[in-house]
Design a protein around this motif. Structure first.
Motif, short mmCIF file in Angstrom:
data_model
loop_
_atom_site.label_atom_id
_atom_site.label_comp_id
_atom_site.label_asym_id
_atom_site.label_seq_id
_atom_site.Cartn_x
_atom_site.Cartn_y
_atom_site.Cartn_z
N LEU A 116 0.82 -1.21 0.00
CA LEU A 116 0.00 0.00 0.00
C LEU A 116 0.86 1.27 0.00
O LEU A 116 0.57 2.22 -0.72
CB LEU A 116 -0.93 -0.01 1.22
CG LEU A 116 -1.89 1.16 1.38
CD1 LEU A 116 -2.84 1.24 0.18
CD2 LEU A 116 -2.68 1.04 2.67
N ALA A 117 1.91 1.28 0.81
CA ALA A 117 2.77 2.46 0.89
C ALA A 117 3.41 2.78 -0.46
O ALA A 117 3.49 3.94 -0.86
CB ALA A 117 3.83 2.26 1.96
N GLN A 118 3.86 1.75 -1.16
CA GLN A 118 4.56 1.97 -2.43
C GLN A 118 3.62 2.55 -3.49
O GLN A 118 4.01 3.45 -4.22
CB GLN A 118 5.17 0.65 -2.93
CG GLN A 118 6.45 0.27 -2.20
CD GLN A 118 6.21 0.00 -0.72
OE1 GLN A 118 5.26 -0.67 -0.35
NE2 GLN A 118 7.07 0.54 0.13
N ILE A 119 2.40 2.03 -3.57
CA ILE A 119 1.52 2.53 -4.63
C ILE A 119 0.90 3.88 -4.24
O ILE A 119 0.26 4.53 -5.06
CB ILE A 119 0.43 1.49 -5.01
CG1 ILE A 119 -0.37 1.00 -3.81
CG2 ILE A 119 1.07 0.32 -5.71
CD1 ILE A 119 -1.58 1.79 -3.54
N ARG A 120 1.14 4.31 -3.00
CA ARG A 120 0.71 5.64 -2.57
C ARG A 120 1.87 6.64 -2.60
O ARG A 120 1.79 7.73 -2.05
CB ARG A 120 0.10 5.58 -1.16
CG ARG A 120 -1.28 4.93 -1.14
CD ARG A 120 -2.27 5.83 -1.86
NE ARG A 120 -3.61 5.30 -1.87
CZ ARG A 120 -4.31 5.04 -2.97
NH1 ARG A 120 -3.78 5.25 -4.15
NH2 ARG A 120 -5.54 4.59 -2.90
N ARG A 167 5.38 5.96 5.24
CA ARG A 167 5.44 4.57 4.80
C ARG A 167 4.94 3.63 5.90
O ARG A 167 4.10 2.76 5.65
CB ARG A 167 6.89 4.23 4.43
CG ARG A 167 7.08 2.90 3.79
CD ARG A 167 8.51 2.71 3.32
NE ARG A 167 8.89 3.70 2.32
CZ ARG A 167 9.96 3.60 1.54
NH1 ARG A 167 10.77 2.57 1.67
NH2 ARG A 167 10.24 4.54 0.66
N ILE A 168 5.43 3.85 7.11
CA ILE A 168 5.06 2.97 8.22
C ILE A 168 3.60 3.15 8.61
O ILE A 168 2.91 2.18 8.97
CB ILE A 168 5.98 3.21 9.44
CG1 ILE A 168 7.44 2.94 9.06
CG2 ILE A 168 5.57 2.35 10.63
CD1 ILE A 168 7.68 1.62 8.35
N LYS A 169 3.09 4.36 8.53
CA LYS A 169 1.68 4.62 8.84
C LYS A 169 0.78 3.81 7.91
O LYS A 169 -0.21 3.21 8.34
CB LYS A 169 1.39 6.12 8.69
CG LYS A 169 0.02 6.54 9.19
CD LYS A 169 -0.13 8.05 9.13
CE LYS A 169 -1.52 8.48 9.61
NZ LYS A 169 -1.69 9.95 9.53
N LEU A 170 1.12 3.77 6.62
CA LEU A 170 0.34 3.00 5.66
C LEU A 170 0.54 1.50 5.85
O LEU A 170 -0.41 0.71 5.68
CB LEU A 170 0.70 3.41 4.23
CG LEU A 170 0.16 4.77 3.80
CD1 LEU A 170 0.80 5.23 2.50
CD2 LEU A 170 -1.35 4.74 3.66
N ASP A 171 1.75 1.09 6.22
CA ASP A 171 1.99 -0.33 6.52
C ASP A 171 1.13 -0.79 7.68
O ASP A 171 0.52 -1.87 7.64
CB ASP A 171 3.47 -0.57 6.87
CG ASP A 171 4.38 -0.48 5.65
OD1 ASP A 171 3.87 -0.56 4.50
OD2 ASP A 171 5.60 -0.35 5.84
N HIS A 172 1.06 0.02 8.73
CA HIS A 172 0.25 -0.32 9.90
C HIS A 172 -1.23 -0.36 9.55
O HIS A 172 -1.97 -1.23 10.04
CB HIS A 172 0.52 0.66 11.04
CG HIS A 172 1.83 0.44 11.71
ND1 HIS A 172 2.17 1.06 12.89
CD2 HIS A 172 2.91 -0.32 11.37
CE1 HIS A 172 3.39 0.69 13.25
NE2 HIS A 172 3.86 -0.14 12.34
#
Length: 194
Positions: free
Chosen positions: A140-144, A159-164
């Protein structure tokens, strides 16, 4: 079990129909461009913080900083073929073998090199929570937009916020959305990959 089943089917289809012609082509280009192995194996954290060897096509000349120094724009270590592979994300293709082996998933938080994980975990609370699930080839983080070199706290925090968010809200539907967005991102211009 559903996610693992999807991973197995998707990776087997990719390995059976795409790898036989694409893998040799990329391998020849890498070998003609620079000396060294075709596949680069880097130690990364997987689910439950267990380490595994993550496979990638080699995109750099052999160097002592490959595990501790991120690739940057105009990085002298990146080969000519490597620059194209990174830009197009084709360097990640061998990770379908990681998926087949059970170390990774098709979709999940992107794994970082072990030394970088330790460094980032000192800056962000509960950083390692991203390893509650298997890391993914795409996430998710990469495509955002959070891909490439981490230059500021915002880069890693976003990045970590989207990973979580992904870990807490996983569903098969979300995986399919990310897969669809990934396919779109591959064919669009993304200047963050180098």
């Amino acid at each position: 079990m559903v996610k693992r089943g999807f991973d197995m089917i998707f990776s087997l289809l990719f390995i059976a129909f795409i790898m036989p012609w694409l893998f040799p082509l990329i391998a020849i280009l890498i070998r003609l461009d620079s000396k060294g192995p075709i596949i680069y194996r880097q130690l990364r954290h997987g689910r439950g913080n267990k380490t595994f060897r993550c496979y990638k096509f080699r995109t750099m000349i052999k160097n002592l900083e490959s595990d501790t120094k991120q690739a940057s724009r105009n990085d002298k270590r990146v080969t000519r073929v490597g620059k194209f592979l990174r830009k197009s994300s084709l360097d990640e293709i061998p990770q379908f073998f990681n998926v087949l082996l059970g170390n990774m998933s098709v979709i999940g938080p992107r794994p970082h090199a072990v030394p970088m994980n330790y460094m980032f975990s000192t800056d962000i609370n509960n950083y390692m929570f991203r390893h509650a699930v298997k890391p993914g080839i795409s996430g998710l983080a990469q495509i955002r937009g959070f891909r490439g070199e981490i230059l500021s706290f915002y880069d890693i925090y976003g990045r970590i916020k989207l990973d979580h968010f992904y870990v807490k809200n996983w569903s098969l539907a979300l995986d399919f959305k990310i897969l669809f967005w990934t396919a779109g991102a591959i064919f669009s211009k993304n200047g963050a990959g180098y």
